[in-house]
Design an enzyme around this catalytic site. Structure first.
Site, PDB file in Angstrom:
ATOM      1  N   LYS A 294      58.902  68.071  22.842  1.00 14.69           N
ATOM      2  CA  LYS A 294      57.913  69.231  22.763  1.00 14.69           C
ATOM      3  C   LYS A 294      58.187  70.211  21.718  1.00 14.69           C
ATOM      4  CE  LYS A 294      55.877  72.242  26.318  1.00 14.69           C
ATOM      5  NZ  LYS A 294      55.881  72.702  27.704  1.00 14.69           N
TER       6      LYS A 294
ATOM      7  N   SER B  94      51.313  72.523  30.064  1.00 16.97           N
ATOM      8  CA  SER B  94      51.342  72.626  28.579  1.00 16.97           C
ATOM      9  C   SER B  94      52.112  71.632  27.880  1.00 16.97           C
ATOM     10  CB  SER B  94      52.136  73.908  28.368  1.00 16.97           C
ATOM     11  OG  SER B  94      53.393  73.955  28.668  1.00 16.97           O
TER      12      SER B  94
ATOM     13  N   SER C  62      54.485  72.215  33.827  1.00 20.77           N
ATOM     14  CA  SER C  62      53.783  72.032  32.728  1.00 20.77           C
ATOM     15  C   SER C  62      54.548  70.484  32.346  1.00 20.77           C
ATOM     16  CB  SER C  62      54.325  72.672  31.549  1.00 20.77           C
ATOM     17  OG  SER C  62      53.442  73.844  31.383  1.00 20.77           O
TER      18      SER C  62
HETATM   19  N1  GLN Z   1      50.179  76.418  33.439  1.00 20.34           N
HETATM   20  C1  GLN Z   1      51.045  77.158  33.934  1.00 20.34           C
HETATM   21  C2  GLN Z   1      51.199  78.518  32.905  1.00 20.34           C
HETATM   22  O1  GLN Z   1      50.136  78.562  32.090  1.00 20.34           O
HETATM   23  C3  GLN Z   1      52.574  76.654  33.869  1.00 20.34           C
HETATM   24  C4  GLN Z   1      52.778  76.348  32.436  1.00 20.34           C
HETATM   25  C5  GLN Z   1      54.156  75.931  32.210  1.00 20.34           C
HETATM   26  O2  GLN Z   1      54.771  75.279  32.992  1.00 20.34           O
HETATM   27  N2  GLN Z   1      54.823  76.013  31.122  1.00 20.34           N
HETATM   28  O3  GLN Z   1      51.981  79.240  33.040  1.00 20.34           O
END
Ligand code: GLN
Length: 483
Positions: free
Chosen positions: A79, A154, A178
């Site tokens: 990532k 994400s 995410s």
């Molecule tokens: N969807 C969540 C956010 O926008 C989690 C994102 C993540 O785990 N990086 O904060």
């Protein structure tokens, strides 16, 4: 079946028998990237030349008979939130510009030490903020199962790459879901380890008390293999836990008979897709058939989790993102300004995307003098109560089962105009980050060809339990098919 479609474990076996080489696997992955990447958009950067060099090195080391971990020679996507020495790292943002780190994140360093081959950097929501990978500077990653659908976020690029054969394994990060949520949407296995299990050194910070690095694979076994490489204490991260690291691959071999599973009643309520509920019920029955005792439990503060998460995550983000000012890293506004404050403003206005700005504003607001007690402090108190709920539940059960997401993968653009709808997709995942607990997504079925994800939650540092149960669900033998 192409090499890139095989599991990491199958490939590791073939490599050791000398039937195939890491170069062949890596070339197969890049061929798939050529075929599919234009539509999928799973990568921000690919690194073909260095990957092939790493593959040749792995082949050479194996040929010499060096005793290498199973991940040696296996293609790994990383990532783009993890720093990679010599490979551009953008975090899905314009503000990092063409930032090329001079060091590797510990998780990357350890994977390389074990001989993994880094294919490239995967697409993601800017700074990890999102649930669909639509907040990326290069545009959304698409779901390999149906490219009109989101891949989740994400770490959507990581899940899409693994699901499509554009990688065999991937690293993701999980601040509020995410790793697990895109895994649910793309049908991959994805594990968020306990906070402190994997070093955060070299991970670009979103919300430091919630962020955790973890594996994405096509099988639970593959996740265990990658976790074996990246887990363990790291003196470079003061929040990394100095405790024993078990062999996670051994753990998954254990039977589930005699274990007790908790089903939290607050997770199976209105708002959960009926089809998903049915599939989870079936998976629970399967576990029962394998000798798991199922009990209903209560996690009463669940209803506050999304609100608490978005207060704490944005507060920490507003502080973490203060460092991007056009001086220390990457992008600086080209605007014709000779005042330094205005330069900061122009850089940050132009360099951050809309969602990131929304969160910086929200986070700054909840931390501000007049509102700190009312919002941030209260959120921290409820965070402790959410954790207490789990502590109490785990006195009685070995693991907890929930859905990973309340809905199936949605269409690109469907939730973009309504941030609250988007935030609600995290309803089942954020509590684990708030409590620091490990959790994993495993696919437990399909609805009209779309994967259904089930979440397995363990006690702190009991990833072995999570993987063991996950593997039971994942392995569908003939006997299970009758359920
Ligand atoms: N969807 C969540 C956010 O926008 C989690 C994102 C993540 O785990 N990086 O904060």
């Amino acid at each position: 079946m192409e090499l890139c479609d095989k599991s990491a474990m199958e490939l590791a076996t073939l490599l050791r028998k000398g039937y195939i080489s890491s170069r062949e696997i890596t070339e197969s992955v890049f061929k798939r990237i050529e075929e599919k990447e234009k539509t999928l958009n799973a990568y921000i950067t690919t690194a073909r030349d260095t990957a092939l060099k790493q593959a040749d090195q792995a082949d050479e080391r194996l040929r010499r008979g060096e005793k290498l971990p199973l991940i040696a020679g296996i293609p790994l996507a990383v990532k783009d939130i993890l720093c990679t020495k010599g490979i551009r790292t953008t975090c899905g943002s314009k503000i990092l510009g063409n930032f090329i780190p001079s060091y590797n994140a510990t998780a990357v360093e350890r994977a390389l030490r074990d001989g993994a081959v880094i294919i490239g950097k995967t697409n993601m929501d800017e700074f990890g903020m999102g649930s669909s990978t639509e907040n990326s500077i290069i545009g959304p990653a698409k779901n390999p199962i149906d490219t009109g659908l989101v891949a989740g976020g994400s770490s959507g690029g990581s899940a899409a790459a693994v699901a499509s054969g554009e990688a065999v394994l991937a690293l993701g990060t999980d601040t509020g879901g995410s790793i697990r949520q895109p895994s649910a949407f793309c049908g991959t296995a994805g594990l968020k380890p306990t906070y402190g299990r994997v070093s955060r050194y070299g991970v670009i910070a979103y919300a430091s008390s919630l962020d955790q690095v973890g594996p994405v694979g096509r099988t639970v076994e593959d996740c265990a293999m990658l976790l074996n490489a990246i887990a363990g204490h790291d003196p470079l991260d003061s929040t990394s836990a100095d405790i024993d690291k078990p062999d996670f691959l051994q753990a998954i071999k254990k039977d589930v008979k005699g274990l007790r599973a908790g089903l939290p009643k607050e997770y199976f309520i209105e708002g959960l897709d009926k089809g998903i509920k049915k599939k989870i019920d079936q998976a629970v029955r399967l576990l029962e058939k394998h000798g798991v005792e199922i009990v209903e439990i209560s996690l009463p503060h669940t209803k506050y989790a999304v609100s608490v998460y978005y207060l704490i995550a944005t507060a920490e983000a507003s502080s973490n993102l203060a460092r991007y000012d056009g001086v220390k890293y990457g992008f600086r506004s080209e605007a014709d300004i000779d005042d330094v404050i205005m330069m900061y403003e122009a850089t940050r206005s132009d360099g951050f995307g809309a969602e990131v700005k929304r969160r910086i504003m929200l986070g700054t607001y909840v931390l501000s003098a007049g509102y700190y007690d009312a919002y941030y402090l209260k959120a921290q108190k409820i965070r402790a109560m959410i954790k207490n709920d789990f502590d109490r539940a785990f006195k009685d059960v070995d693991f907890i089962i929930t859905p990973t997401t309340p809905c199936l993968p949605f269409r690109l653009g469907e939730k973009l105009s309504d941030p609250l709808q988007m935030y609600l997709v995290d309803i089942y995942t954020v509590s684990l980050n708030l409590s620091g607990l490990p959790g994993m997504n495993v696919k437990c079925g399909d609805i009209n060809g779309l994967p259904v994800g089930m979440q397995i939650i363990g006690k702190a540092f009991d990833e072995e339990m999570v993987l063991r149960v996950g593997n039971r669900i994942h392995r569908k033998d003939a006997k299970d098919a009758e359920v």
